[in-house]
Design a protein around this motif. Structure first.
Motif, short mmCIF file in Angstrom:
data_model
loop_
_atom_site.label_atom_id
_atom_site.label_comp_id
_atom_site.label_asym_id
_atom_site.label_seq_id
_atom_site.Cartn_x
_atom_site.Cartn_y
_atom_site.Cartn_z
N PRO A 1 0.88 -1.24 -0.10
CA PRO A 1 -0.16 0.05 -0.11
C PRO A 1 0.63 1.32 0.22
O PRO A 1 1.89 1.51 0.60
CB PRO A 1 -0.95 -0.03 1.28
CG PRO A 1 -0.67 -1.43 1.60
CD PRO A 1 0.61 -1.99 1.08
N LEU B 1 -7.04 4.80 4.57
CA LEU B 1 -5.97 4.55 5.42
C LEU B 1 -6.32 4.85 6.92
O LEU B 1 -7.31 6.08 7.17
CB LEU B 1 -5.01 5.64 5.00
CG LEU B 1 -3.85 5.82 6.05
CD1 LEU B 1 -2.87 4.53 5.85
CD2 LEU B 1 -2.92 7.23 5.89
N ASN C 1 -6.03 9.45 1.00
CA ASN C 1 -5.92 8.18 1.41
C ASN C 1 -7.18 7.74 2.14
O ASN C 1 -7.02 7.46 3.28
CB ASN C 1 -4.66 7.60 2.02
CG ASN C 1 -3.47 8.11 1.13
OD1 ASN C 1 -3.02 7.52 0.27
ND2 ASN C 1 -2.96 9.48 1.57
N SER D 1 0.86 5.52 0.24
CA SER D 1 -0.07 6.95 0.62
C SER D 1 0.25 7.90 -0.35
O SER D 1 1.31 8.02 -0.80
CB SER D 1 0.10 7.13 2.05
OG SER D 1 1.34 7.83 2.08
N ARG D 2 -0.78 8.90 -0.34
CA ARG D 2 -0.70 9.88 -1.33
C ARG D 2 -0.95 11.29 -0.39
O ARG D 2 -1.95 11.27 0.17
CB ARG D 2 -1.24 9.97 -2.47
CG ARG D 2 -1.04 8.89 -3.61
CD ARG D 2 -1.82 8.68 -4.62
NE ARG D 2 -1.43 7.51 -5.48
CZ ARG D 2 -2.14 6.58 -5.38
NH1 ARG D 2 -2.89 6.33 -4.51
NH2 ARG D 2 -1.89 5.46 -6.15
#
Length: 143
Positions: free
Chosen positions: A108, A135, A132, A110-111
């Motif tokens: 995975p 998340l 995200n 994240s952005r």
């Protein structure tokens, strides 16, 4: 004969993954070993499967560690899968497989857009949450 660039418009992109690794990782050094075995086994593959020459091309690396290959048609892909299955245990414990590009195991990621100027922890956390949605980022204590 059509140029390969035209043939690839209808290509099938697959990935070669190392099943012994959770993320499918293959090092560049180990990939060179795979290529060597592929070349050594190619004449037998063609003798066992007479017909048109397969068209498969290296398409680089996915996230830097999974080899991508584009095959021009179903026959080419079938022969490529047979070739990979035939390389055996290229290094101790190796279990290579050809999978569809969308089946590549991935970690995975994240952005987030983080502002260049100083921001509060809550503002940065909110930006991470927005980028995200899956998340798990619960309430944050700034103390």
């Amino acid at each position: 004969m059509r140029p390969f660039s035209e043939i690839l418009k209808d290509h099938l992109v697959v990935a070669v993954v190392e099943q012994a690794q959770e993320d499918g990782r293959i090092s560049a050094e180990n990939w060179r070993k795979v290529e060597s075995r592929l070349m050594a086994g190619f004449p037998q593959i063609m003798n066992d499967n007479p017909g048109p020459y397969p068209l498969c091309r290296d398409q680089g690396w996915h996230q830097g560690f999974v080899k991508l290959v584009a095959c021009a048609d179903g026959r080419s892909l079938d022969l490529y899968k047979k070739a990979i299955a035939g390389v055996g245990e290229v290094w101790p414990g190796a279990r290579l497989a050809v999978v569809a590009k969308d089946q590549i195991p991935s970690k995975p990621r994240s952005r987030a857009w983080i502002p260049a100027e100083p921001s509060s922890t809550d503002t940065i956390l909110e930006m991470i949450k927005l980028g995200n949605p899956n998340l798990p980022a619960g309430p944050h204590n700034n103390k």
